[in-house]
Design a protein around this motif. Structure first.
Motif, short mmCIF file in Angstrom:
data_model
loop_
_atom_site.label_atom_id
_atom_site.label_comp_id
_atom_site.label_asym_id
_atom_site.label_seq_id
_atom_site.Cartn_x
_atom_site.Cartn_y
_atom_site.Cartn_z
N THR A 2 0.83 -1.19 0.00
CA THR A 2 0.00 0.00 0.00
C THR A 2 0.87 1.25 0.00
N THR A 3 0.33 2.33 -0.55
CA THR A 3 1.04 3.61 -0.64
C THR A 3 0.19 4.69 -0.01
N VAL A 5 -0.20 8.05 0.44
CA VAL A 5 0.16 9.39 -0.03
C VAL A 5 -0.82 10.41 0.55
N PRO A 78 0.21 5.76 -15.17
CA PRO A 78 -0.52 6.08 -13.94
C PRO A 78 -1.64 7.11 -14.13
N GLU A 141 -7.60 5.39 -6.49
CA GLU A 141 -6.21 4.93 -6.59
C GLU A 141 -5.20 6.04 -6.31
N LEU A 142 -5.64 7.18 -5.79
CA LEU A 142 -4.72 8.28 -5.52
C LEU A 142 -3.92 8.06 -4.25
N THR A 143 -4.46 7.27 -3.32
CA THR A 143 -3.78 6.98 -2.06
C THR A 143 -4.39 5.73 -1.45
N ASP A 144 -3.63 5.08 -0.57
CA ASP A 144 -4.14 3.91 0.15
C ASP A 144 -4.39 4.22 1.62
N SER A 209 -2.22 7.86 -10.36
CA SER A 209 -2.57 6.67 -9.57
C SER A 209 -1.31 6.11 -8.92
N VAL A 210 -1.45 5.61 -7.69
CA VAL A 210 -0.32 4.97 -7.00
C VAL A 210 -0.36 3.45 -7.16
N HIS A 211 -1.33 2.96 -7.94
CA HIS A 211 -1.48 1.53 -8.13
C HIS A 211 -0.85 1.07 -9.43
#
Length: 482
Positions: A2-3, A5, A78, A141-144, A209-211
């Motif tokens: 996970t990220t 952000v 992304p 998907e911008l942050t987890d 997206s961080v995914h």
């Protein structure tokens, strides 16, 4: 992996602005198209009803397909989902313009005018679905981070509620100043620059997206899961279904519904559809209630809608704070109870009590802020939960079904409200105007539905990272006492 952000304010605003044209387009399609084509252009209501049904069926079918297409665009980088948004945006804008600016040469040809309506609705629905599903999937998907996701969804809905406000004000203003026909034409025209202006920040400056790109499982895996589920309920189907995973039709259709494997997603959809149908009921008869119970007119109805959406936008800090202190579903539960309690007070209102209905509209508006902002944040958490199994990260597929469930909730509410009102004695076509019928449908029925939704969310666990609302609130209280 996970990220977590945290988005800067300017990047969050850049992502959020696109919700304004989405909501600005959605409300007139529901509220104004039938009046424009039925009352102003005189399209027969029977034909218009068939067109609405046909385009809505097509719209519902296309949502899961668009979700899968959006997932494929993640392989373009992304910001791939935003590329798909950019491709679909002209369809939404063009379809909206077509709806409110049909060629004058068609005005005396009902069949061709009805055909124009069908094509325009098809185009605007296709564009709207493409933009909204991919745009919302990108937001998930911008942050987890648990709390940051709420900040993303609630921030987005601030612009959405501003879009709804414009959708209420502009048709009223233009038709009052220019007449019905010219007023609706100007509304279609002004939507073009507004949509472009508010979409550009999202397309240019939204965070990526961080995914990683979505990698989908082989369709046979989903078909086997479906077969095992069937056999679990009806063991005698084991033999007749032994070749299901070889069926081309099933391998094509079943993956669209693969997110339903996720039990948390199924529970969220149940609560979301039940709760959303309460709003569908209320919206369907709201104008009738203002006119025949409160004895108000279009001005009073417009004021109520502005107060409603304004308080919803102002409620953002409240729901952010409560979701952090308790949980997202606990905050949502509080909103449901608050809305139901406020609506019950309207039972005591009657003719001339418009001023007393405004505080009720403020409180229910606060509740709608939670209804719009919190469930998508819960969904974003669920998509990447362990319960998702081999559908983890298939964000577009989830949001495709989410869009379908949103329309289903509204349809259930609208389909149930008017027939019940007619049975109870409110049927303008028959000259029946029972105030009691409207009180039951506008107040008692939505309150009962809200209570059912609140009970569901109180007892069942929906969130991936939290327990049920009962566990969270009781646990928080026990911790405070200790």
């Amino acid at each position: 992996m996970t990220t977590s952000v945290r988005l800067s304010f300017d990047r969050l605003v850049a992502y959020s602005t696109n919700q304004l044209p989405l909501n600005m387009a959605a409300l007139p399609v529901v509220l104004n198209v039938s009046h424009f084509y039925g009352e102003v252009l005189k399209v027969p209501l029977g034909i218009m009803g068939l067109i609405f049904i046909a385009t809505r069926v097509i719209d519902a079918v296309q949502d899961p397909v668009i979700g899968l297409i959006s997932d494929k665009f993640t392989h373009r980088g992304p910001r791939g989902r935003l590329t798909f948004v950019a491709l679909m945006l002209p369809l939404m804008i063009g379809g909206f313009y077509m709806l409110f600016h049909p060629p004058e040469s068609l005005f005396t040809q009902p069949v061709l005018l009805a055909s124009w309506l069908f094509v325009a609705l098809f185009v605007v629905h296709l564009g709207y679905a493409g933009v909204s599903i991919s745009y919302h999937a990108h937001g998930a998907e911008l942050t987890d981070d648990y709390n940051e996701r709420t900040r993303v969804t609630v921030g987005r809905e601030v612009f959405g509620l501003l879009g709804m406000t414009l959708a209420v004000v502009l048709p009223t203003y233009f038709t009052a100043k220019l007449g019905d026909h010219a007023g609706y034409v100007y509304m279609g025209l002004i939507f073009i620059p507004i949509a472009i202006l508010f979409a550009l920040p999202t397309l240019i400056w939204s965070p990526p997206s961080v995914h990683p790109p979505v990698v989908r499982e082989e369709p046979e895996i989903h078909v086997r899961y479906f077969r095992n589920w069937l056999i679990g309920m009806m063991p005698w189907l084991a033999r007749p279904t032994q070749n299901m995973d070889k069926s081309f039709t099933l391998k094509t259709l079943v993956p669209f519904f693969a997110p339903m494997k996720n039990k948390l997603f199924r529970r969220l959809l149940l609560v979301f559809i039940v709760n959303g149908s309460a709003l569908g009921v209320a919206v369907s008869v709201m104008l009738f209630y203002v006119e025949h119970v409160l004895k108000g007119g279009k001005l009073q109805a417009g004021i109520i809608l502005l107060v409603y959406f304004g308080s919803a936008a102002a409620s953002v800090p409240l729901w952010l704070l409560l979701s952090r202190r308790l949980s997202k579903t606990a905050a949502w539960f509080i909103a449901m109870v608050m809305t139901a309690a406020a609506m019950l007070l309207a039972v005591f209102l009657g003719a001339g009590d418009f001023i007393w209905f405004v505080p009720i509209a403020i409180i229910t508006g606060l509740g709608i802020g939670a209804d719009y902002g919190l469930p998508p944040s819960v969904l974003a958490d669920i998509i990447n939960s362990d319960e998702g199994k081999d559908t983890r990260g298939d964000t577009g597929a989830y949001f495709g079904l989410w869009a379908l469930s949103t329309k289903l909730a509204t349809a259930i509410g609208a389909a149930g409200s008017l027939p019940v009102a007619a049975i109870l004695g409110f049927n303008p076509g028959m000259g029946q105007y029972s105030s009691t019928a409207l009180i039951v449908v506008y107040i008692a029925l939505p309150v009962a539905i809200k209570i059912i939704a609140a009970l569901l969310i109180w007892y069942i666990r929906i969130e991936a990272e939290r327990g049920s609302v009962r566990d969270e609130i009781m646990g928080h209280r026990a911790g405070a006492v200790a």
